[in-house]
Design a protein around this motif. Structure first.
Motif, PDB file in Angstrom:
ATOM      1  N   MET A 136       0.840  -1.181   0.000  1.00  0.00           N
ATOM      2  CA  MET A 136       0.000   0.000   0.000  1.00  0.00           C
ATOM      3  C   MET A 136       0.884   1.243   0.000  1.00  0.00           C
ATOM      4  O   MET A 136       1.907   1.299   0.645  1.00  0.00           O
ATOM      5  N   ASN A 137       0.468   2.250  -0.703  1.00  0.00           N
ATOM      6  CA  ASN A 137       1.204   3.494  -0.844  1.00  0.00           C
ATOM      7  C   ASN A 137       0.949   4.390   0.356  1.00  0.00           C
ATOM      8  O   ASN A 137      -0.184   4.619   0.732  1.00  0.00           O
ATOM      9  N   ASN A 138       2.015   4.920   0.992  1.00  0.00           N
ATOM     10  CA  ASN A 138       1.746   5.846   2.081  1.00  0.00           C
ATOM     11  C   ASN A 138       1.491   7.228   1.518  1.00  0.00           C
ATOM     12  O   ASN A 138       1.752   7.516   0.365  1.00  0.00           O
ATOM     13  N   SER A 139       0.972   8.136   2.325  1.00  0.00           N
ATOM     14  CA  SER A 139       0.466   9.405   1.821  1.00  0.00           C
ATOM     15  C   SER A 139       1.544  10.344   1.286  1.00  0.00           C
ATOM     16  O   SER A 139       1.219  11.316   0.632  1.00  0.00           O
ATOM     17  N   THR A 140       2.817  10.092   1.556  1.00  0.00           N
ATOM     18  CA  THR A 140       3.863  11.002   1.078  1.00  0.00           C
ATOM     19  C   THR A 140       4.646  10.443  -0.104  1.00  0.00           C
ATOM     20  O   THR A 140       5.564  11.078  -0.583  1.00  0.00           O
ATOM     21  N   THR A 141       4.308   9.287  -0.576  1.00  0.00           N
ATOM     22  CA  THR A 141       4.991   8.683  -1.711  1.00  0.00           C
ATOM     23  C   THR A 141       4.331   9.137  -3.010  1.00  0.00           C
ATOM     24  O   THR A 141       3.115   9.053  -3.146  1.00  0.00           O
ATOM     25  N   PRO A 142       5.132   9.636  -3.967  1.00  0.00           N
ATOM     26  CA  PRO A 142       4.527  10.011  -5.255  1.00  0.00           C
ATOM     27  C   PRO A 142       3.797   8.837  -5.890  1.00  0.00           C
ATOM     28  O   PRO A 142       4.172   7.681  -5.731  1.00  0.00           O
ATOM     29  N   VAL A 143       2.733   9.154  -6.601  1.00  0.00           N
ATOM     30  CA  VAL A 143       1.906   8.167  -7.276  1.00  0.00           C
ATOM     31  C   VAL A 143       2.051   8.389  -8.777  1.00  0.00           C
ATOM     32  O   VAL A 143       1.925   9.514  -9.254  1.00  0.00           O
ATOM     33  N   VAL A 144       2.327   7.309  -9.502  1.00  0.00           N
ATOM     34  CA  VAL A 144       2.502   7.391 -10.951  1.00  0.00           C
ATOM     35  C   VAL A 144       1.320   6.715 -11.634  1.00  0.00           C
ATOM     36  O   VAL A 144       0.966   5.589 -11.301  1.00  0.00           O
ATOM     37  N   VAL A 145       0.736   7.428 -12.603  1.00  0.00           N
ATOM     38  CA  VAL A 145      -0.349   6.891 -13.411  1.00  0.00           C
ATOM     39  C   VAL A 145       0.099   6.946 -14.863  1.00  0.00           C
ATOM     40  O   VAL A 145       0.598   7.976 -15.335  1.00  0.00           O
ATOM     41  N   TYR A 146      -0.054   5.822 -15.549  1.00  0.00           N
ATOM     42  CA  TYR A 146       0.246   5.765 -16.984  1.00  0.00           C
ATOM     43  C   TYR A 146      -1.056   5.787 -17.756  1.00  0.00           C
ATOM     44  O   TYR A 146      -1.961   5.002 -17.475  1.00  0.00           O
ATOM     45  N   VAL A 147      -1.143   6.690 -18.710  1.00  0.00           N
ATOM     46  CA  VAL A 147      -2.290   6.771 -19.602  1.00  0.00           C
ATOM     47  C   VAL A 147      -1.797   6.298 -20.961  1.00  0.00           C
ATOM     48  O   VAL A 147      -0.859   6.875 -21.519  1.00  0.00           O
ATOM     49  N   THR A 148      -2.386   5.218 -21.465  1.00  0.00           N
ATOM     50  CA  THR A 148      -1.926   4.651 -22.727  1.00  0.00           C
ATOM     51  C   THR A 148      -3.026   4.704 -23.776  1.00  0.00           C
ATOM     52  O   THR A 148      -4.219   4.703 -23.456  1.00  0.00           O
ATOM     53  N   TYR A 149      -2.579   4.753 -25.008  1.00  0.00           N
ATOM     54  CA  TYR A 149      -3.469   4.756 -26.169  1.00  0.00           C
ATOM     55  C   TYR A 149      -3.027   3.596 -27.057  1.00  0.00           C
ATOM     56  O   TYR A 149      -1.860   3.545 -27.455  1.00  0.00           O
ATOM     57  N   VAL A 150      -3.943   2.668 -27.320  1.00  0.00           N
ATOM     58  CA  VAL A 150      -3.628   1.475 -28.097  1.00  0.00           C
ATOM     59  C   VAL A 150      -4.375   1.553 -29.427  1.00  0.00           C
ATOM     60  O   VAL A 150      -5.583   1.789 -29.460  1.00  0.00           O
ATOM     61  N   GLY A 151      -3.626   1.375 -30.524  1.00  0.00           N
ATOM     62  CA  GLY A 151      -4.230   1.442 -31.849  1.00  0.00           C
ATOM     63  C   GLY A 151      -3.317   0.839 -32.892  1.00  0.00           C
ATOM     64  O   GLY A 151      -2.488  -0.025 -32.594  1.00  0.00           O
ATOM     65  N   THR A 152      -3.447   1.328 -34.112  1.00  0.00           N
ATOM     66  CA  THR A 152      -2.633   0.878 -35.240  1.00  0.00           C
ATOM     67  C   THR A 152      -1.985   2.101 -35.876  1.00  0.00           C
ATOM     68  O   THR A 152      -2.337   3.235 -35.533  1.00  0.00           O
ATOM     69  N   PRO A 153      -1.064   1.913 -36.809  1.00  0.00           N
ATOM     70  CA  PRO A 153      -0.472   3.070 -37.494  1.00  0.00           C
ATOM     71  C   PRO A 153      -1.516   3.934 -38.205  1.00  0.00           C
ATOM     72  O   PRO A 153      -1.288   5.117 -38.445  1.00  0.00           O
ATOM     73  N   GLN A 154      -2.678   3.375 -38.520  1.00  0.00           N
ATOM     74  CA  GLN A 154      -3.726   4.131 -39.199  1.00  0.00           C
ATOM     75  C   GLN A 154      -4.643   4.884 -38.232  1.00  0.00           C
ATOM     76  O   GLN A 154      -5.457   5.702 -38.647  1.00  0.00           O
ATOM     77  N   THR A 155      -4.527   4.627 -36.946  1.00  0.00           N
ATOM     78  CA  THR A 155      -5.372   5.287 -35.949  1.00  0.00           C
ATOM     79  C   THR A 155      -5.064   6.778 -35.908  1.00  0.00           C
ATOM     80  O   THR A 155      -3.897   7.177 -35.928  1.00  0.00           O
ATOM     81  N   ARG A 156      -6.122   7.588 -35.841  1.00  0.00           N
ATOM     82  CA  ARG A 156      -5.921   9.044 -35.736  1.00  0.00           C
ATOM     83  C   ARG A 156      -5.359   9.367 -34.349  1.00  0.00           C
ATOM     84  O   ARG A 156      -5.998   9.107 -33.323  1.00  0.00           O
ATOM     85  N   PHE A 157      -4.162   9.915 -34.336  1.00  0.00           N
ATOM     86  CA  PHE A 157      -3.541  10.386 -33.098  1.00  0.00           C
ATOM     87  C   PHE A 157      -2.605  11.528 -33.476  1.00  0.00           C
ATOM     88  O   PHE A 157      -1.558  11.307 -34.086  1.00  0.00           O
TER      89      PHE A 157
END
Length: 105
Positions: A1-22
């Protein structure tokens, strides 16, 4: 469990193909500054974007958001500014972002 003073890391990912609009340029020059502006006052410490070197199906973008602690993460995602951040996704992609919280090993 994370204590209240430890930084929290969130990864936001986008999954698609080379043709996906990004639109990488919009993502880096407009969306990430919006994320920073919206969540910094709640405890966002940093935001970084990463893109694969090769165009192929799979992960096409990753954003790393580092928050001060658990309370900062919860406050940012519950903040009224989050609606604008989420609505902005349509400006650079048709994909739905996936979020995953990193845990220490």
């Amino acid at each position: 469990m994370n204590n209240s003073t430890t930084p929290v890391v969130v990864y936001v990912t986008y999954v698609g193909t080379p043709q996906t609009r990004f639109d990488r340029n919009y993502y880096v020059t407009s969306h990430l500054p919006l994320v920073t502006q919206a969540w910094q006052l709640y405890g966002l410490l940093s935001v970084s974007a990463f893109f694969p070197a090769l165009d192929r199906a799979g992960t096409i973008a990753i954003c790393e958001c580092v928050f001060r602690d658990d309370a900062a993460l919860e406050a940012a995602f519950a903040a009224p500014e989050s609606a604008e951040v989420m609505a902005d996704v349509a400006n650079f992609t048709d994909l739905s972002p996936l979020r995953a919280r990193a845990v220490e090993l």
